[in-house]
Design an enzyme around this catalytic site. Sequence first.
Site, PDB file in Angstrom:
ATOM      1  NE  ARG A 245      -3.589  -0.534   2.338  1.00  0.00           N
ATOM      2  CZ  ARG A 245      -4.514  -1.102   1.555  1.00  0.00           C
ATOM      3  NH1 ARG A 245      -5.074  -0.398   0.591  1.00  0.00           N
ATOM      4  NH2 ARG A 245      -4.882  -2.348   1.735  1.00  0.00           N
TER       5      ARG A 245
ATOM      6  CB  ILE B  86      -7.783   1.936   1.337  1.00  0.00           C
ATOM      7  CG1 ILE B  86      -9.272   1.568   1.365  1.00  0.00           C
ATOM      8  CG2 ILE B  86      -7.409   2.780   2.549  1.00  0.00           C
ATOM      9  CD1 ILE B  86      -9.654   0.628   2.500  1.00  0.00           C
TER      10      ILE B  86
ATOM     11  CG  ASN C 187     -15.181   8.982  -1.174  1.00  0.00           C
ATOM     12  OD1 ASN C 187     -15.118   8.545  -2.323  1.00  0.00           O
ATOM     13  ND2 ASN C 187     -15.619   8.243  -0.171  1.00  0.00           N
TER      14      ASN C 187
ATOM     15  CG  HIS D 151     -20.096   5.963   1.394  1.00  0.00           C
ATOM     16  ND1 HIS D 151     -19.324   4.856   1.097  1.00  0.00           N
ATOM     17  CD2 HIS D 151     -21.050   5.530   2.274  1.00  0.00           C
ATOM     18  CE1 HIS D 151     -19.775   3.818   1.776  1.00  0.00           C
ATOM     19  NE2 HIS D 151     -20.821   4.195   2.496  1.00  0.00           N
TER      20      HIS D 151
ATOM     21  CG  ASP E 168     -16.521   5.435   3.262  1.00  0.00           C
ATOM     22  OD1 ASP E 168     -16.136   6.128   2.310  1.00  0.00           O
ATOM     23  OD2 ASP E 168     -16.784   4.225   3.153  1.00  0.00           O
TER      24      ASP E 168
END
Length: 190
Positions: free
Chosen positions: A60, A87, A102, A104, A140
């Site tokens: 990552r 992510i 973002n 959602h 989120d």
Amino acid sequence: MRLAILASGTGSILSAILEKGIAVDLVVADRDCRAEKLAADAGVMSLRIERGSYGSDFDRDAYTDAVRESLANHKVDVIAMAGFGTILGSSFFDDFHHRVLNTHPALLPSFPGWHGVRDALAAGVKVSGCTVHIATPIVDAGPILAQAAVPVLAGDSEASLHQRIKVVERELYPETLAAFIRDLERVEVT
Ligand code: GAR
């Protein structure tokens, strides 16, 4: 303000942003996806930063660094995530502090995560919707900028509910993003 969109999916949110007339400078995809074709059709540069592994060997930090480097090379100021399936590490959010948006497909703070629509349906809620928020390293969870609600109807499937949510999301996200960019420009000029 130079805007990049991060996408992985069908690109319907990207296409709503483009249709709203918002200038997009770069699309970044982590996999082969329709968003890349939409970008090409609109004459927007797209860049594939292939995620490669979906297993425990996924690096990552290295992936995040590759994304950061590309965004820096393209002198990006603001980022809108539009169904991006990876992510990113916290260094990305340090680089673009309060400049990553973002959307959602649920009414946050309820039902965060990749299965927000499915989880809302399983919980039996009668109203769901979408949330546009500032993205932070916690998935989120950043400050909420705007929300729109839709009814959950008897017999809804995950797909039918997600489609209904996407109808309002295609309005709310571009509107909120445009206002966010306008506000940033105003702050930077004064
Ligand atoms: C959108 O509904 C967006 O809210 C969701 O992916 C969809 C992208 O649609 N994002 C998430 O679930 C992120 N947690 P698209 O690929 O058609 O633009």
